[in-house]
Design a protein around this motif. Structure first.
Motif: not given
Length: 329
Positions: A199-202, A204-211
């Motif tokens: 949701r964040a990366s697509v 809002y073009d935001m750096a995002a990571l799932c950990v």
């Protein structure tokens, strides 16, 4: 547990472990105190999620700010609030971090960057963005962190906060503590899109990571990168931490009925503290005796905190109207 080599020294690795143990033992004692009627009002514990607050806050300075949720005791401890101040606040005592006026869901310690916990879903996201905007206007290299649960990502605050942070490149780290349930509603039943990082990366073009939110080293590394990006003026990040609370939503509520015993047991086997303990010993960073010493030290600290809270005075009734209105000049 991630077994890759990392730049953290032995003392730092042990400090991460100790903080997780401190949060766990404090929460366990507070849960017991609630059962005994010593903690008025609701009590939402952080048991099972300790790696997230620990890994994120270990990368922060005292002047960086954190905005938290109703499940905020772990964030408070990891940011530097003492166990005494946390316990006394839950007991409603004048020695608490909010002078006994906030209780479990309203912990404040702005002098070390804990800007408050709240029982309202989602405001931490907007508050975090607002603090980031302030830092940008001031030309500071401070960063802001907003902790929130998966239940907040369908709230309008999530979309407004992320959008604002993205378009203005604000120094904010959004941390989703994705424990699969909002109270007793499964995340899978509340949304078609469970990929919070997506949701964040697509969108809002935001750096995002799932950990893996139960791996303190994975959380630490993700936060380290996000904080460095924010301090460098490169904008916000979102970290989606997959985790699980192994106690009820709030003390006194049911454990099952909305989740299975098998699911709970499977997640208990992924306990973040046990995993880190095994990693530390398997990789030669500590001996079992060292971990036992930490356990004993933390036990004494928490027992002291509970006794301090129990024997501290309640706020003077004459001060009940204090802090309601601004005194002005």
């Amino acid at each position: 547990m991630d077994n890759e080599d990392n730049e953290l020294g032995g003392e730092q690795l042990v400090a991460l472990y100790r903080m997780m143990v401190l949060i766990r033992r404090t929460e366990e004692q507070l849960a017991r105190a609630h059962q005994m009627g010593l903690v008025p009002g609701p009590c939402h514990t952080y048991v099972g999620e300790e790696a997230i607050a620990t890994g994120v806050c270990a990368n922060l300075r005292a002047d960086d700010v954190v905005f938290s949720t109703h499940r905020g005791h772990g964030h408070a401890l990891a940011k530097g609030v003492s166990p005494r101040a946390v316990a006394a606040e839950l007991f409603g005592k004048a020695t608490g971090c909010s002078q006994g006026r906030g209780g479990s869901m309203h912990l404040f310690a702005p002098e070390i960057g804990l800007m408050g916990t709240s029982g309202i879903v989602g405001p931490s996201i907007l508050q975090g963005a607002g603090a980031g905007y302030s830092f940008k206007l001031l030309g500071s290299d401070q960063v802001s962190v907003a902790f929130f649960g998966d239940g907040a990502v369908s709230n309008g605050a999530f979309h407004e906060g992320l959008n604002l942070a993205a378009i203005w490149d604000l120094p904010v780290i959004f941390v989703c503590e994705d424990n699969m349930y909002a109270t007793e509603v499964a995340f899978r039943d509340a949304t078609r899109v469970q990929d919070v990082a997506g949701r964040a990366s697509v969108s809002y073009d935001m750096a995002a990571l799932c950990v893996d939110g139960n791996d303190v080293l994975a959380v630490y590394r993700a936060a380290e990168e996000a904080v460095a990006r924010a301090r460098a003026g490169e904008g916000p990040s979102l970290i989606d931490c997959k985790t699980y609370r192994t106690r009820p939503h709030a003390e006194g509520m049911r454990d099952g009925g909305y989740r299975t015993a098998e699911e709970m047991e499977a997640w208990k086997q992924r306990d973040p503290i046990a995993a880190q303990a095994a990693w530390l010993t398997d990789n030669g960073h500590v001996e079992v005796a060292d971990l036992e010493a930490i356990e004993a030290e933390v036990k004494a600290t928490v027992e002291d905190a509970i006794e301090f809270a129990r024997t501290s005075p309640f706020p003077d009734p004459a001060t009940a109207a204090d802090y309601i209105f601004s005194a002005g000049d």
